[in-house]
Design a protein around this motif. Structure first.
Motif, PDB file in Angstrom:
ATOM      1  N   GLY A   1       0.792  -1.228   0.000  1.00  0.00           N
ATOM      2  CA  GLY A   1       0.000   0.000   0.000  1.00  0.00           C
ATOM      3  C   GLY A   1       0.827   1.282   0.000  1.00  0.00           C
ATOM      4  O   GLY A   1       0.378   2.312  -0.511  1.00  0.00           O
TER       5      GLY A   1
ATOM      6  N   GLN B   1      -0.593 -11.673   8.595  1.00  0.00           N
ATOM      7  CA  GLN B   1      -1.406 -10.490   8.897  1.00  0.00           C
ATOM      8  C   GLN B   1      -2.799 -10.565   8.276  1.00  0.00           C
ATOM      9  O   GLN B   1      -3.775 -10.088   8.833  1.00  0.00           O
TER      10      GLN B   1
ATOM     11  N   PHE C   1       0.986 -11.652  -9.253  1.00  0.00           N
ATOM     12  CA  PHE C   1       0.603 -10.259  -9.036  1.00  0.00           C
ATOM     13  C   PHE C   1      -0.034  -9.770 -10.330  1.00  0.00           C
ATOM     14  O   PHE C   1       0.619  -9.719 -11.361  1.00  0.00           O
ATOM     15  N   SER C   2      -1.317  -9.479 -10.289  1.00  0.00           N
ATOM     16  CA  SER C   2      -1.992  -9.029 -11.513  1.00  0.00           C
ATOM     17  C   SER C   2      -2.978  -7.919 -11.178  1.00  0.00           C
ATOM     18  O   SER C   2      -4.038  -8.162 -10.590  1.00  0.00           O
TER      19      SER C   2
ATOM     20  N   ALA D   1      -6.998  -8.179 -10.309  1.00  0.00           N
ATOM     21  CA  ALA D   1      -7.462  -7.583  -9.045  1.00  0.00           C
ATOM     22  C   ALA D   1      -8.709  -6.728  -9.318  1.00  0.00           C
ATOM     23  O   ALA D   1      -9.698  -6.791  -8.584  1.00  0.00           O
TER      24      ALA D   1
ATOM     25  N   MET E   1     -11.675  -9.875   3.860  1.00  0.00           N
ATOM     26  CA  MET E   1     -10.467  -9.261   4.425  1.00  0.00           C
ATOM     27  C   MET E   1     -10.444  -9.489   5.934  1.00  0.00           C
ATOM     28  O   MET E   1     -10.663  -8.560   6.714  1.00  0.00           O
TER      29      MET E   1
ATOM     30  N   TYR F   1     -11.710  -0.223  -2.195  1.00  0.00           N
ATOM     31  CA  TYR F   1     -11.991  -0.499  -3.610  1.00  0.00           C
ATOM     32  C   TYR F   1     -13.287  -1.308  -3.728  1.00  0.00           C
ATOM     33  O   TYR F   1     -14.137  -1.021  -4.573  1.00  0.00           O
TER      34      TYR F   1
HETATM   35  P1  ADP Z   1      -0.740  -4.055   2.149  1.00  0.00           P
HETATM   36  O1  ADP Z   1      -0.156  -2.676   1.985  1.00  0.00           O
HETATM   37  O2  ADP Z   1      -0.715  -4.565   3.552  1.00  0.00           O
HETATM   38  O3  ADP Z   1      -0.181  -5.051   1.185  1.00  0.00           O
HETATM   39  P2  ADP Z   1      -3.232  -2.858   1.204  1.00  0.00           P
HETATM   40  O4  ADP Z   1      -4.624  -3.404   1.091  1.00  0.00           O
HETATM   41  O5  ADP Z   1      -3.074  -1.563   1.923  1.00  0.00           O
HETATM   42  O6  ADP Z   1      -2.310  -4.000   1.820  1.00  0.00           O
HETATM   43  O7  ADP Z   1      -2.644  -2.632  -0.261  1.00  0.00           O
HETATM   44  C1  ADP Z   1      -2.313  -3.685  -1.091  1.00  0.00           C
HETATM   45  C2  ADP Z   1      -2.345  -3.209  -2.513  1.00  0.00           C
HETATM   46  O8  ADP Z   1      -1.658  -4.163  -3.314  1.00  0.00           O
HETATM   47  C3  ADP Z   1      -3.732  -3.112  -3.087  1.00  0.00           C
HETATM   48  O9  ADP Z   1      -3.742  -2.121  -4.077  1.00  0.00           O
HETATM   49  C4  ADP Z   1      -3.939  -4.516  -3.681  1.00  0.00           C
HETATM   50  O10 ADP Z   1      -4.912  -4.543  -4.690  1.00  0.00           O
HETATM   51  C5  ADP Z   1      -2.569  -4.789  -4.230  1.00  0.00           C
HETATM   52  N1  ADP Z   1      -2.225  -6.210  -4.334  1.00  0.00           N
HETATM   53  C6  ADP Z   1      -1.724  -7.007  -3.372  1.00  0.00           C
HETATM   54  N2  ADP Z   1      -1.471  -8.243  -3.861  1.00  0.00           N
HETATM   55  C7  ADP Z   1      -1.810  -8.222  -5.155  1.00  0.00           C
HETATM   56  C8  ADP Z   1      -1.768  -9.184  -6.221  1.00  0.00           C
HETATM   57  N3  ADP Z   1      -1.330 -10.430  -6.019  1.00  0.00           N
HETATM   58  N4  ADP Z   1      -2.167  -8.806  -7.449  1.00  0.00           N
HETATM   59  C9  ADP Z   1      -2.613  -7.531  -7.650  1.00  0.00           C
HETATM   60  N5  ADP Z   1      -2.688  -6.581  -6.707  1.00  0.00           N
HETATM   61  C10 ADP Z   1      -2.287  -6.911  -5.477  1.00  0.00           C
END
Ligand code: ADP
Length: 478
Positions: free
Chosen positions: A18, A312, A364-365, A369, A381, A394
Motif C-alpha cells: 500500500g 497479517q 501479481f496481476s 485484481a 479481508m 476499492y
Molecule cells: P498491504 O499494503 O498490507 O499489502 P493494502 O490493502 O493496503 O495491503 O494494499 C495492497 C495493494 O496491493 C492493493 O492495491 C492490492 O490490490 C494490491 N495487491 C496485493 N497483492 C496483489 C496481487 N497479487 N495482485 C494484484 N494486486 C495486489
C-alpha cells in the motif's frame, strides 16, 4: 509549502504494498492543493522497466557510509499526467536488484546499508539541487533515518534550519531492525544508540529512529493510531508510541479514484456505475467465472480476495473455512495473491480439491485484481491487523460488500450492516458466523443486500480529504 516526500516505493515505478499507492497519490493531491512537492525514492531496477521516461540529471552525489564513500546519480521522472518530480537515487550496487527488500523470503543482508545510503543521499541531493524544503515527510523504516539526520547532522546547515519533519508508519510490523554495528554506517555517534533514541532491544531500529526524531508521527488510519499504542498491536513499540502520543495522529489513506472507478475501468467486461450496476455487475461476475475456470452460475455466491499472503491477512482462517462453505453451500472463491509459501501450498491444494468452486492465482496481476473487485459478490479481508487497507475501500466503490475484521483501517471504513459485514475476533467461529450473515442477506434479502451495495458505492475516499489533513498537520509543526 515545499514538501519533500521520501519513500522506497511508488506505483507504477516500484510496488510491494500500500505504501506504493500512497506515494503515487498523496504527493499529487498535495500539489493540487497548491503545494510544491518533490518525491525521492531509490532507483530500483524495476523503476527503469516501468515504461515511463526518465532523465539523467547528471548530478553526482557522494555519501559517506562508515569509513568509505559511495556515489550515486540522480534521475528524474514523472507519473503519467502528473507534475510532481520524482527523483531517483541511483547506485546499482544497492538497488539494481530483482526485488526490493528480500529474495526468496530472506531479507538482503545489506538492507541497512542500502537505506543509510538512500537517506543520506536524499539530504545531499537537497543541497545539490538547492531545493527549498519546509517539510520533510518520511515513510516507514526505509526512510526512518531522515528525521534523525535532520535533527542531528543537517539541521545546523542554513538550508535545513527551518525544516519540520513528519514520519508516517504504514505498517508497524516492519521496523528495519539491524545489528548494533550497523550504527557505524549511519555516521551518527554512538551516544545516540540508547533506549530513548535509536536502540531497541540491543539493535539499531530505523522505524523507532523516525518515531523518536520526527516532529510529528502519523499512521494511516485513526483506529490503527490507537491500536499501536497497545501491547496487543504495538509490536513491542507501544511504549515508545505512548510516550510520543501527543505527536501521533491517524490520517486515513485515500484511494486513486482514477485507477479504481468501475465506470471507467478498462479491465472490466462491463463497466458500471450506481445507475446500471444491477445489469452490468452480473456480466462482470460471469466474465470472472469464465476467466478463472469456474462454472458460470449467477445463483452461487462468489467470494473474492486479493492481497499479500501474509499471516497479517488471516489467510489461515480463510483456508480453514473454505471447505464448509464449498461443500454445504456451493460458494465459489477467487483468490489472488503471492507470499508465504505454506499458504500458497494450502490454497493450491484447496483449488485442486474443489476445482468447481475454488480458483487460486498465485501471481501479481493488477487487471485481475480489478476484475475480482467487480465480479465478486463479497470481498474477504479477515486481517489480524490492518493499518489502513485499500482493498476494502476499492470493493465498496465497486459495490462488492466486504467482510472484514474490526481492526485498524477496516474498522474506520466499513460500516457493519450498512456497507459491509464486520466481525470481532480472529477466530474461525466469528468469521463463519459473519460469512453466514452475509450469505443470508445475499440469498434471502436481496433488497437489503442491494441497499447496502448502493450505500457502499456512494462512499468518498478521494485523496483530497486526506491531503488536507496532512497540510493542516504540516502547518501545525512548522
Ligand atoms: P498491504 O499494503 O498490507 O499489502 P493494502 O490493502 O493496503 O495491503 O494494499 C495492497 C495493494 O496491493 C492493493 O492495491 C492490492 O490490490 C494490491 N495487491 C496485493 N497483492 C496483489 C496481487 N497479487 N495482485 C494484484 N494486486 C495486489
Amino acid at each position: 509549502m515545499n514538501v519533500l516526500f521520501a519513500t522506497s516505493e511508488a506505483v507504477p515505478f516500484a510496488k510491494t504494498g500500500g505504501l506504493a499507492d500512497v506515494s503515487a497519490s498523496l504527493p499529487q493531491a498535495l500539489a493540487e492543493l497548491g503545494h510544491t512537492v518533490s518525491v525521492f525514492m531509490p532507483a530500483h531496477r524495476c523503476v527503469f522497466h516501468s515504461g515511463l521516461p526518465l532523465t539523467n540529471r547528471e548530478i553526482d552525489i557522494s555519501v559517506p557510509i562508515g569509513n568509505k564513500t559511495m556515489f550515486g546519480t540522480l534521475w528524474e521522472g514523472r507519473l503519467p499526467g502528473g507534475d510532481v518530480p520524482y527523483y531517483f537515487i541511483r547506485q546499482d550496487r544497492y538497488f539494481d536488484r530483482e526485488t526490493l527488500y528480500s529474495r526468496q523470503g530472506e531479507d538482503y543482508a545489506d538492507n541497512c546499508e542500502r537505506f543509510v545510503f538512500f537517506c543520506r543521499a536524499v539530504m545531499e541531493s537537497v543541497e545539490r539541487l538547492q531545493m527549498k524544503v519546509d517539510v520533510l515527510h518520511s515513510n516507514d523504516w526505509q526512510t526512518g533515518l531522515l528525521p534523525a539526520y535532520l535533527k542531528l547532522m543537517y539541521g545546523s546547515r542554513p538550508r535545513f534550519h527551518d525544516v519540520a519533519s513528519v514520519h508516517t508508519i504504514h505498517n508497524l510490523a516492519y521496523q528495519g531492525a539491524f545489528w548494533h554495528w550497523d550504527m557505524v554506517l549511519t555516521g551518527i555517534g554512538w551516544e545516540h544508540f540508547n533506549y530513548d533514541e535509536m536502540e531497541f532491544y540491543g539493535k539499531l531500529n530505523l522505524l523507532k529512529t523516525g518515531v523518536v526524531y520526527a516532529d510529528a508521527i502519523t499512521t494511516v488510519s485513526p483506529h490503527y493510531a490507537q491500536e499501536i499504542q497497545t501491547e496487543e498491536y504495538g509490536c513491542g513499540m507501544d511504549g515508545v508510541l505512548r510516550f510520543r502520543k501527543e505527536k501521533l495522529r491517524g490520517i486515513l489513506n485515500g484511494i486513486s479514484t482514477e485507477h479504481w472507478d468501475p465506470a471507467t475501468d478498462p479491465f472490466l467486461a462491463a463497466p458500471y456505475d450506481i445507475g446500471n450496476i444491477f445489469e452490468q455487475k452480473p456480466r462482470c461476475k460471469a466474465d470472472l467465472q469464465r476467466e478463472t475456470g469456474l462454472p458460470e452460475r449467477s445463483d452461487l455466491a462468489l467470494v473474492g480476495m486479493v492481497g499479500r499472503l501474509a499471516c497479517q491477512k488471516g489467510l489461515d482462517l480463510v483456508c480453514d473455512t473454505i471447505p464448509t462453505w464449498v461443500e454445504n453451500h456451493g460458494v465459489q472463491y477467487v483468490i489472488l495473491g503471492t507470499g508465504d509459501p505454506v499458504t500458497e501450498m494450502r490454497l493450491r491444494k484447496l483449488a485442486e480439491t474443489y476445482p468447481q468452486n475454488v480458483a487460486v492465482r498465485l501471481e501479481f496481476s493488477d487487471s485481475l485484481a480489478h476484475r475480482i473487485e467487480a465480479g465478486a459478490d463479497l470481498f474477504l479481508m479477515p486481517s489480524r491487523y490492518e493499518p489502513c487497507g485499500l482493498n476494502q475501500m476499492y470493493s465498496q466503490i465497486y459495490g462488492t460488500l466486504p467482510i472484514v475484521r474490526n481492526t485498524g483501517g477496516l474498522a474506520d471504513t466499513v460500516l457493519d450492516g450498512e456497507t459491509g459485514f464486520v466481525f470481532e475476533n480472529d477466530s474461525v467461529h466469528d468469521l463463519n458466523t459473519t460469512i453466514w450473515r452475509a450469505l443470508q442477506c445475499f440469498w434471502e434479502d436481496r433488497d437489503d443486500f442491494n441497499r447496502m451495495i448502493r450505500n457502499a458505492m456512494r462512499r468518498d475516499w478521494s485523496w483530497k480529504r486526506s491531503a488536507e489533513q496532512y497540510v493542516a498537520l504540516y502547518e501545525e509543526i512548522r
